[in-house]
Design an enzyme around this catalytic site. Structure first.
Site, mmCIF file in Angstrom:
data_model
loop_
_atom_site.group_PDB
_atom_site.id
_atom_site.type_symbol
_atom_site.label_atom_id
_atom_site.label_comp_id
_atom_site.label_asym_id
_atom_site.label_seq_id
_atom_site.Cartn_x
_atom_site.Cartn_y
_atom_site.Cartn_z
ATOM 1 N N SER A 1 -6.766 5.557 -0.026
ATOM 2 C CA SER A 1 -7.085 4.226 -0.551
ATOM 3 C C SER A 1 -8.548 3.915 -0.278
ATOM 4 O O SER A 1 -9.050 4.167 0.823
ATOM 5 C CB SER A 1 -6.202 3.167 0.114
ATOM 6 O OG SER A 1 -4.838 3.438 -0.108
ATOM 7 N N GLN B 1 -5.786 -1.957 -6.600
ATOM 8 C CA GLN B 1 -6.238 -0.960 -5.628
ATOM 9 C C GLN B 1 -6.895 0.199 -6.355
ATOM 10 O O GLN B 1 -6.456 0.606 -7.441
ATOM 11 C CB GLN B 1 -5.067 -0.430 -4.789
ATOM 12 C CG GLN B 1 -5.499 0.517 -3.676
ATOM 13 C CD GLN B 1 -4.319 0.964 -2.823
ATOM 14 O OE1 GLN B 1 -3.461 1.699 -3.282
ATOM 15 N NE2 GLN B 1 -4.273 0.506 -1.583
ATOM 16 N N ASP C 1 0.816 -1.211 0.000
ATOM 17 C CA ASP C 1 0.000 0.000 0.000
ATOM 18 C C ASP C 1 0.855 1.269 0.000
ATOM 19 O O ASP C 1 0.330 2.364 0.008
ATOM 20 C CB ASP C 1 -0.919 -0.011 1.224
ATOM 21 C CG ASP C 1 -1.942 1.114 1.223
ATOM 22 O OD1 ASP C 1 -2.529 1.373 0.165
ATOM 23 O OD2 ASP C 1 -2.135 1.749 2.286
#
Length: 294
Positions: free
Chosen positions: A229, A279, A205
């Site tokens: 995110s 993502q 991430d």
């Protein structure tokens, strides 16, 4: 003093409150929100600790629902959805101050023989001849701002971009929505496979959404967007160690409206595909700012 890698292992070491309830620390740092990779990594630890440990995780799907507050513990509640002969499924809800901030579903698969094929790893230079991220920023700016210097001291991963960072408008406009970095933990992480899986989940991430921004604005410096995110998905294909070099290849097929989609592939030095990642992120321009003038 402990090393950055030891601090990461400690961060992923949850306190068991009850059989299916765990508590994780959230460092009190000067951030607006808890780092999403931390929450995802801790949630996966909680899920893994309710299994027999003989089935590695093969996939996870997660949503970031609310920003977490730094310095406030996070409670992870695990639901044992299924324990089958080949697959085990867990659902995890992360709660902070009585509010759900994150949820995750993880699936674990008993190893078994089967088909084998993969696309080749991109041809890129190895990490040894590339500058560390912190050194590249320091060389450009002359001195690191205090916040970046503090980040560099605590950074759990050595990060080296395959292509040099772009600092000018002309460099950004000529770029494609792709990025690639070599990474490895800043020290050994022990031999527990779950720790390595969760450490890489943490790392996944860190810059995946960079691929969305590459043709829009420099990756380091003032940003024209608030970025968050929204969701995160990973598929784990092979065993690996997060304290050995891995290539994180990223690209963004589309960004439209206020959202950008990014996908990543993680390879080892031998070119084996280890992990696939997807993502979506929120890219909301600052008030009075546009991608052109941000």
């Amino acid at each position: 003093m402990t090393s950055p890698a030891e601090r990461l292992v400690d961060l992923l070491d949850l306190e068991r409150i009850e059989e299916n309830i765990f508590r994780g620390r959230s460092p009190d740092e000067s951030l607006q929100r808890v780092f999403g990779g931390q929450v995802a990594g801790q949630a996966l630890v909680a899920a893994g600790r309710t299994t027999d440990g003989k089935r590695p995780v093969h996939s996870l799907h997660a949503y970031f629902l609310r920003p977490g507050r730094p310095g406030v513990p996070i409670v992870y509640q695990v639901e044992r959805v299924r324990d089958g002969r080949s697959f085990t499924t867990r659902r995890v809800v992360a709660v902070q101050q009585g509010r759900t901030i994150f949820n995750l579903t993880a699936s674990f698969h008993r190893p078994e023989p089967g088909i084998e094929q993969q696309l080749p790893m991109p041809s890129v230079p190895g990490p040894e001849g590339l500058p560390r991220l912190v050194d590249e920023i320091r060389d450009h700016l002359g001195v690191l701002p205090e916040a970046l210097e503090r980040m560099a001291r605590r950074q759990a991963f050595d990060i080296r971009y395959v292509e040099r960072l772009r600092w000018t408008k002309e460099q950004v406009e000529a770029a494609q929505p792709r990025s690639a970095v070599w990474m490895r933990a800043m020290g050994t992480l022990g031999d527990d496979p779950l720790v390595h899986t969760c450490a890489l989940t943490y790392a996944s991430d860190m810059m995946l959404l960079d691929a969305v921004r590459v043709p829009i604005e420099p990756l380091w410096g003032s940003r024209g967007f608030d970025i968050a995110s929204l969701d995160h998905a990973m598929w784990f294909h092979r065993a690996f160690r997060a304290d050995e070099w891995f290539l994180y290849q990223q690209e963004s097929p589309i960004a439209t409206g206020a959202r950008g989609l990014a996908r990543g592939q993680i390879f080892d030095r031998e070119g084996r595909l280890l992990v696939s990642v997807m993502q979506e992120g929120l890219f909301r321009p600052h008030a009075g700012s546009t991608p052109e003038n941000g």
